[in-house]
Design a protein around this motif. Structure first.
Motif, PDB file in Angstrom:
ATOM      1  N   ASP A 165      35.034  44.884  33.203  1.00 50.97           N
ATOM      2  CA  ASP A 165      33.666  45.950  33.118  1.00 50.97           C
ATOM      3  C   ASP A 165      33.848  46.440  33.670  1.00 50.97           C
ATOM      4  OD1 ASP A 165      32.627  44.743  35.041  1.00 50.97           O
ATOM      5  OD2 ASP A 165      31.650  43.203  33.424  1.00 50.97           O
ATOM      6  N   GLY A 166      32.321  48.071  34.234  1.00 42.45           N
ATOM      7  CA  GLY A 166      31.976  49.079  34.846  1.00 42.45           C
ATOM      8  C   GLY A 166      31.557  48.352  36.639  1.00 42.45           C
ATOM      9  N   ASP A 167      31.841  47.094  36.425  1.00 39.19           N
ATOM     10  CA  ASP A 167      31.508  46.299  38.125  1.00 39.19           C
ATOM     11  C   ASP A 167      32.915  45.013  38.695  1.00 39.19           C
ATOM     12  OD1 ASP A 167      28.685  46.900  37.969  1.00 39.19           O
ATOM     13  OD2 ASP A 167      28.661  45.708  36.323  1.00 39.19           O
ATOM     14  N   ARG A 168      34.109  45.368  37.473  1.00 41.94           N
ATOM     15  CA  ARG A 168      35.085  44.669  37.903  1.00 41.94           C
ATOM     16  C   ARG A 168      36.185  44.342  37.428  1.00 41.94           C
ATOM     17  NH1 ARG A 168      36.265  37.933  36.685  1.00 41.94           N
ATOM     18  NH2 ARG A 168      37.405  37.521  38.675  1.00 41.94           N
ATOM     19  N   GLU A 169      37.047  45.128  38.216  1.00 42.31           N
ATOM     20  CA  GLU A 169      38.366  45.030  38.297  1.00 42.31           C
ATOM     21  C   GLU A 169      39.483  44.180  38.872  1.00 42.31           C
ATOM     22  OE1 GLU A 169      39.242  49.219  39.553  1.00 42.31           O
ATOM     23  OE2 GLU A 169      37.959  50.341  37.813  1.00 42.31           O
ATOM     24  N   ILE A 170      40.425  44.154  38.239  1.00 43.63           N
ATOM     25  CA  ILE A 170      42.106  43.367  38.629  1.00 43.63           C
ATOM     26  C   ILE A 170      43.264  43.474  38.454  1.00 43.63           C
ATOM     27  CG2 ILE A 170      42.356  40.504  38.463  1.00 43.63           C
ATOM     28  CD1 ILE A 170      40.281  39.682  36.982  1.00 43.63           C
ATOM     29  N   PRO A 171      43.302  43.528  39.784  1.00 46.12           N
ATOM     30  CA  PRO A 171      44.998  43.907  39.725  1.00 46.12           C
ATOM     31  C   PRO A 171      46.238  42.808  39.547  1.00 46.12           C
ATOM     32  CG  PRO A 171      43.838  44.736  41.799  1.00 46.12           C
ATOM     33  CD  PRO A 171      42.414  44.170  40.999  1.00 46.12           C
ATOM     34  N   GLY A 172      47.139  43.400  38.523  1.00 44.69           N
ATOM     35  CA  GLY A 172      47.671  42.329  38.235  1.00 44.69           C
ATOM     36  C   GLY A 172      47.291  41.130  36.880  1.00 44.69           C
ATOM     37  N   GLY A 173      46.015  41.914  36.651  1.00 46.88           N
ATOM     38  CA  GLY A 173      45.341  40.878  35.552  1.00 46.88           C
ATOM     39  C   GLY A 173      45.348  40.436  34.138  1.00 46.88           C
ATOM     40  N   TRP A 174      44.872  38.897  33.266  1.00 48.08           N
ATOM     41  CA  TRP A 174      45.620  38.956  32.950  1.00 48.08           C
ATOM     42  C   TRP A 174      43.739  38.013  32.034  1.00 48.08           C
ATOM     43  CZ3 TRP A 174      43.062  34.213  32.433  1.00 48.08           C
ATOM     44  CH2 TRP A 174      42.796  33.258  33.165  1.00 48.08           C
ATOM     45  N   VAL A 175      44.117  38.238  30.201  1.00 51.72           N
ATOM     46  CA  VAL A 175      43.332  37.866  29.432  1.00 51.72           C
ATOM     47  C   VAL A 175      43.436  36.951  29.022  1.00 51.72           C
ATOM     48  CG1 VAL A 175      40.530  38.807  28.009  1.00 51.72           C
ATOM     49  CG2 VAL A 175      42.460  40.148  29.706  1.00 51.72           C
ATOM     50  N   ALA A 176      42.752  35.917  28.573  1.00 49.84           N
ATOM     51  CA  ALA A 176      42.565  34.338  27.656  1.00 49.84           C
ATOM     52  C   ALA A 176      42.163  34.147  26.760  1.00 49.84           C
ATOM     53  CB  ALA A 176      42.600  33.263  28.736  1.00 49.84           C
ATOM     54  N   VAL A 177      42.796  34.484  24.937  1.00 51.23           N
ATOM     55  CA  VAL A 177      41.722  34.726  24.096  1.00 51.23           C
ATOM     56  C   VAL A 177      41.834  33.718  23.266  1.00 51.23           C
ATOM     57  CG1 VAL A 177      41.227  35.492  22.173  1.00 51.23           C
ATOM     58  CG2 VAL A 177      42.066  36.798  23.958  1.00 51.23           C
ATOM     59  N   THR A 178      40.360  32.686  23.059  1.00 50.62           N
ATOM     60  CA  THR A 178      40.524  31.531  21.822  1.00 50.62           C
ATOM     61  C   THR A 178      39.265  31.879  20.996  1.00 50.62           C
ATOM     62  OG1 THR A 178      41.003  30.137  24.017  1.00 50.62           O
ATOM     63  CG2 THR A 178      39.972  29.191  21.723  1.00 50.62           C
ATOM     64  N   GLY A 179      39.843  31.391  19.836  1.00 55.62           N
ATOM     65  CA  GLY A 179      38.444  31.441  19.061  1.00 55.62           C
ATOM     66  C   GLY A 179      38.158  32.887  18.809  1.00 55.62           C
ATOM     67  N   GLY A 180      38.911  34.562  19.102  1.00 57.06           N
ATOM     68  CA  GLY A 180      38.501  35.401  18.787  1.00 57.06           C
ATOM     69  C   GLY A 180      37.284  35.873  19.736  1.00 57.06           C
ATOM     70  N   ARG A 181      37.246  34.616  21.037  1.00 63.22           N
ATOM     71  CA  ARG A 181      36.608  35.446  22.692  1.00 63.22           C
ATOM     72  C   ARG A 181      37.610  35.155  23.333  1.00 63.22           C
ATOM     73  NH1 ARG A 181      30.686  37.068  21.365  1.00 63.22           N
ATOM     74  NH2 ARG A 181      30.442  36.446  18.989  1.00 63.22           N
ATOM     75  N   VAL A 182      36.850  36.385  24.742  1.00 62.86           N
ATOM     76  CA  VAL A 182      37.397  36.277  26.154  1.00 62.86           C
ATOM     77  C   VAL A 182      37.364  34.612  26.008  1.00 62.86           C
ATOM     78  CG1 VAL A 182      37.174  36.906  28.343  1.00 62.86           C
ATOM     79  CG2 VAL A 182      37.885  38.763  26.139  1.00 62.86           C
ATOM     80  N   THR A 183      38.025  34.014  26.601  1.00 68.44           N
ATOM     81  CA  THR A 183      37.924  32.725  27.266  1.00 68.44           C
ATOM     82  C   THR A 183      38.065  32.379  29.339  1.00 68.44           C
ATOM     83  OG1 THR A 183      39.632  31.799  27.324  1.00 68.44           O
ATOM     84  CG2 THR A 183      38.205  30.850  25.589  1.00 68.44           C
ATOM     85  N   ALA A 184      38.811  33.764  29.649  1.00 66.32           N
ATOM     86  CA  ALA A 184      38.627  33.625  31.057  1.00 66.32           C
ATOM     87  C   ALA A 184      39.569  34.882  30.848  1.00 66.32           C
ATOM     88  CB  ALA A 184      39.792  32.359  31.291  1.00 66.32           C
TER      89      ALA A 184
END
Length: 452
Positions: free
Chosen positions: A18-37
């Protein structure tokens, strides 16, 4: 984090949460249509489906707060392209009178594919010409068939040229028709539950195309059913003149008199509101859809975005009509917002991150969905984009991938995910019927323009 991850998007060069957090080399985990981590490289969970961003920028999906998708049937229509706003409208209204259910469905099908390719994962649409019934239903059907997140705004016009307005009689409706169909659409299609793909808002077109009765009754209907309100406001100097002559006041005052000054409302353009009016809009929580390309192409001025944001107004991005902007790329509109912001206010007035924030979190606020759209925090909807810029365009852009995303380019979506579903893969829409839709679109557009 739950272990039952459905989808993992990994290997980002940079993940913008979001506008407050960035992660170099990051990943997104998705479950049931929602971001879980979300997390950094080396901490990824296992998942049955994995998308590698391969070092690309990953952002929340962009949110389109103002559009007229059906207008892609009359793109770049030569007799209309060089007039004023009112010239443009009066030239095109007769063409749009040919709109029917097939045209509404096909234009939405093609338009949503284009939006997805431009990084848009949620779009509103303002369909305000109703020469035939069930046109909004056809758009909603297209969105459901695709799996696109869609806010249909039921537009209306009741003041025809015979009544002192601009549109011909055959694209307007009576007050009773507008209110009855607005209520029908809400009951048939509006989904207020969290994570909803389909929502309905009510959207009389403008002060010069509907009566005061329609504006007031629509605001009351929206309050009763707890849906949002949308309209054009303070878009053109001719609108100022019209409201002064017709209502004895400026557009924002008329808007307020009709019961629209509330935080359930967002408006398109808002170019000519004065300082006092902007303050009143901000105090009420009214949102603004900023439409850079359309404003520049029509030459009607541009919104004071920096001042609006400083006052606390929710400001989002809109493509506006596909016959005024002639494209549906939210990336282009976000870049336009960056350039216009700096042109108006100087180099410090707008950064690429500001523009991205407007197109994501700002737009989500306009649609009343800041809790679940416009960010990739756990719990939010899994709507995201992996961006692609050709390596030639990125050559030498080594220090800041977000600034490079808007300053270099052009950029397109390499992968677009809506609610955990991949709808663009390797730059191409994952829509099996798109080829047939394009053939139908060409046939309908040709007929509509030749008949005119």
């Amino acid at each position: 984090m739950t272990s039952a991850v459905d989808l993992l998007v990994k290997d980002a060069g940079l993940l913008v949460v979001d506008g407050d957090r960035e992660i170099p080399g990051g990943w997104v985990a998705v479950t049931g249509g929602r971001v879980t981590a979300v997390g950094a490289a080396g901490t990824e969970p296992a998942a049955p489906t994995t998308v590698s961003a391969a070092g690309r920028l990953v952002t929340p999906g962009l949110v389109n707060t103002h559009h007229h998708i059906y207008q892609n049937l009359t793109r770049s229509y030569a007799p209309a392209v060089n007039g004023t706003l009112f010239d443009w409208l009066t030239t095109l209204y007769p063409l749009w009178a040919a709109l029917d259910e097939e045209a509404a469905y096909v234009s939405a099908d093609v338009g949503m594919a284009e939006l997805l390719m431009g990084g848009c994962t949620t779009s509103s649409d303002h369909l305000y010409v109703h020469p035939r019934p069930y046109l909004v239903d056809a758009e909603i059907r297209a969105a459901r068939d695709i799996g696109f997140r869609f806010h249909a705004t039921r537009g209306s016009m009741t003041r025809s040229v015979e009544d002192g307005g601009l549109p011909p009689r055959n694209v307007t409706q009576t007050v009773d028709e507008v209110l009855a169909d607005s209520e029908r659409l809400i009951k048939a299609h509006h989904d207020p539950t969290p994570g909803a793909l389909i929502r309905v808002a009510l959207a009389p077109c403008s002060p010069f195309s509907v009566t005061e009765e329609v504006m007031t009754a629509t605001a009351e209907l929206a309050e009763r059913h707890d849906v949002r309100l949308h309209t054009h406001l303070a878009e053109d100097h001719d609108e100022d003149t019209y409201c002064l002559e017709t209502y004895g006041c400026r557009p924002v005052e008329h808007f307020e008199d009709c019961g629209w000054m509330s935080d359930r409302t967002w408006v398109a353009h808002c170019i000519y509101a004065n300082d006092d009016e902007l303050g009143r809009l901000a105090a009420a929580g009214v949102g603004v859809a900023h439409c850079p390309s359309s404003n520049m192409l029509i030459g009607g001025g541009t919104a004071r975005v920096r001042e609006m944001r400083e006052l606390g107004l929710p400001v989002g991005i809109g493509c506006d009509g596909s016959a005024s902007t002639d494209h549906a790329s939210l990336w282009m509109e976000t870049r336009g917002a960056l350039l216009l912001g700096r042109y108006r206010g100087g180099p410090g007035a707008m950064t690429a991150r500001d523009a991205l924030d407007i197109a994501t979190r700002g737009s989500a606020r306009c649609l009343g969905r800041a809790d679940e759209l416009g960010h990739l925090r756990p719990g939010g909807c899994a709507d995201l984009v992996v961006w692609d810029l050709h390596e030639v365009a990125l050559a030498g852009a080594l220090s800041d991938p977000v600034e490079a995303w808007l300053r270099c380019g052009p950029a397109r979506a390499w992968t677009t995910v809506v609610g955990g579903r991949v709808l663009v893969d390797r730059g191409e829409p994952v829509l099996p019927g798109l080829g047939e839709a394009l053939r139908d679109h060409a046939r309908i557009a040709r007929r509509m323009q030749q008949e005119a």
